[in-house]
Design an enzyme around this catalytic site. Sequence first.
Site, PDB file in Angstrom:
ATOM      1  N   SER A  96     -36.356  71.098  35.722  1.00  0.00           N
ATOM      2  CA  SER A  96     -35.533  72.303  35.662  1.00  0.00           C
ATOM      3  C   SER A  96     -35.037  72.631  37.071  1.00  0.00           C
ATOM      4  CB  SER A  96     -36.385  73.448  35.107  1.00  0.00           C
ATOM      5  OG  SER A  96     -35.689  74.664  35.104  1.00  0.00           O
ATOM      6  N   LYS A 108     -32.209  69.750  33.530  1.00  0.00           N
ATOM      7  CA  LYS A 108     -31.840  71.090  33.029  1.00  0.00           C
ATOM      8  C   LYS A 108     -31.331  71.918  34.193  1.00  0.00           C
ATOM      9  CE  LYS A 108     -34.710  75.077  31.752  1.00  0.00           C
ATOM     10  NZ  LYS A 108     -35.808  75.507  30.853  1.00  0.00           N
ATOM     11  N   LYS A 127     -29.944  75.727  35.457  1.00  0.00           N
ATOM     12  CA  LYS A 127     -29.855  77.152  35.164  1.00  0.00           C
ATOM     13  C   LYS A 127     -28.413  77.599  35.340  1.00  0.00           C
ATOM     14  CE  LYS A 127     -34.308  78.092  34.571  1.00  0.00           C
ATOM     15  NZ  LYS A 127     -34.836  78.682  33.330  1.00  0.00           N
ATOM     16  N   ASP A 154     -29.631  76.187  30.783  1.00  0.00           N
ATOM     17  CA  ASP A 154     -30.490  77.313  30.379  1.00  0.00           C
ATOM     18  C   ASP A 154     -29.912  78.601  30.960  1.00  0.00           C
ATOM     19  OD1 ASP A 154     -32.464  79.097  29.693  1.00  0.00           O
ATOM     20  OD2 ASP A 154     -34.099  78.057  30.741  1.00  0.00           O
ATOM     21  N   GLU A 210     -29.906  76.526  26.245  1.00  0.00           N
ATOM     22  CA  GLU A 210     -31.115  77.297  25.996  1.00  0.00           C
ATOM     23  C   GLU A 210     -30.827  78.790  26.165  1.00  0.00           C
ATOM     24  OE1 GLU A 210     -34.267  75.618  28.399  1.00  0.00           O
ATOM     25  OE2 GLU A 210     -35.586  77.311  27.969  1.00  0.00           O
ATOM     26  N   ASP A 240     -35.715  80.090  23.545  1.00  0.00           N
ATOM     27  CA  ASP A 240     -36.891  80.178  24.407  1.00  0.00           C
ATOM     28  C   ASP A 240     -37.424  81.613  24.278  1.00  0.00           C
ATOM     29  OD1 ASP A 240     -38.613  80.620  26.574  1.00  0.00           O
ATOM     30  OD2 ASP A 240     -37.331  79.721  28.091  1.00  0.00           O
ATOM     31  N   LYS A 292     -43.207  77.626  24.672  1.00  0.00           N
ATOM     32  CA  LYS A 292     -44.059  77.876  25.836  1.00  0.00           C
ATOM     33  C   LYS A 292     -45.353  78.449  25.304  1.00  0.00           C
ATOM     34  CE  LYS A 292     -40.499  78.690  29.246  1.00  0.00           C
ATOM     35  NZ  LYS A 292     -39.758  79.721  29.976  1.00  0.00           N
ATOM     36  N   GLY A 302     -41.872  75.402  30.435  1.00  0.00           N
ATOM     37  CA  GLY A 302     -42.788  75.627  31.559  1.00  0.00           C
ATOM     38  C   GLY A 302     -42.512  76.940  32.255  1.00  0.00           C
TER      39      GLY A 302
END
Length: 382
Positions: free
Chosen positions: A147, A173, A175, A200, A225, A250, A274, A302
């Site tokens: 990530s 991934k 952000k 995400d 996400e 998520d 998670k 995570g």
Amino acid sequence: MMRAITIKNITLHPVALELVEKLRTSFGEEPYKTAVLAEVETSEGVIGWGESSLEIRPGYSYETMGSGLHILREFLVPALLGQTISDPTAVPTLLAETRGHPLTKAGLEAAVWDAWAKSNGVALAQAFAHFLPAAHQPRGYASVGVSIGIKPSVEKTLETIRLRLSQGYKRIKLKIQPGWDVELARGVRAALPDIMLMLDANSAYTLADAEHLKQLDEFNLLMIEQPLGYNDIYEHSKLQPQLRTPVCLDESIHSADDVRLALALGACRIINLKPGRVSGYTQSLAIYKVCVENQTPLWIGGMLETGVGRAANLAFASLPGVTLPCDISATDRYFAPDITEPPFVIRPDSTIAPASGLGIGVEVVRARVQAAAQQWETNKPY
Ligand code: OSB
Ligand code: MG
């Protein structure tokens, strides 16, 4: 036949660790990796460790280091002390008088899982599989990705992606947030057309952004996400049919019931599990079963966990119903050094081997826990 354990003592260790690379998200950036480590001792002297992966600010979750310590000290620890526990799936009932606070509860439950697995002479992955059909034996590896936070430019993002690819990570991934999305995806895809890429948003958009988000469909993304509200399922069910890109939830998923609702409404096609967000591995097993029944792709998310939380998440991620790469990277992506030994390493096929010992399978280095506890005491903002 597995043996019960009796909880004789519980010690809480609030810790703060320096991160090798911080993670900027749409809700900000935390200065340290923080957590409360729960150390459970059984009547036979077996020690179990678990991690409540709490942040300083209520950005990702309403829970914080402050709320977690309060709830643990006043309510959760007293509810477990002295209890004889047949197996860890009995813990949620013992903690049920406290509503909510999933990240906080999960650390305590995880410590019981570790102590119970060690008392019964099994690795954690084996302990989890004990509560699943026989076909769900652990695979011995977890498929993982990495990530990457919001960076100042596409070039800087590409630098980090290239480093991670060279280390073995096959799923990247990124952000995103409003103003840092379509052009980022376009720039990354232009340079790296074939990598396994996902985004995400951490709840940074609203349904009114649907037309904007549709532009992401051209970039062949594995998923997006949590684009919409952090507790929303309904509006995601209005967004998903408008996108070719699979939506993954998520923040909105707290239980197996939430997964059933999200799938029934068509709010997403993929689940990020998670274990902390859903209050622990007992609820995680329930979600795992719902995903298997519905053939829904599932992966383990995570929270930049320390080695204590990472070891347990890797054990869970090694179960065969976890079908997509997980947000569990190697130790050196997070800490130098971590509080556990040995470090987890990324292999060229983008997998990490869970520790092979009993329970979480890694050694907790007490001197490093003490140093991280000192770091928390010195730097805690409240
Ligand atoms: O949204 O997945 C998230 C970390 C903290 C809070 C929320 C998230 C994350 C990550 C980190 O993406 C993934 C990791 O632990 O490597
Ligand atoms: Mg997320």
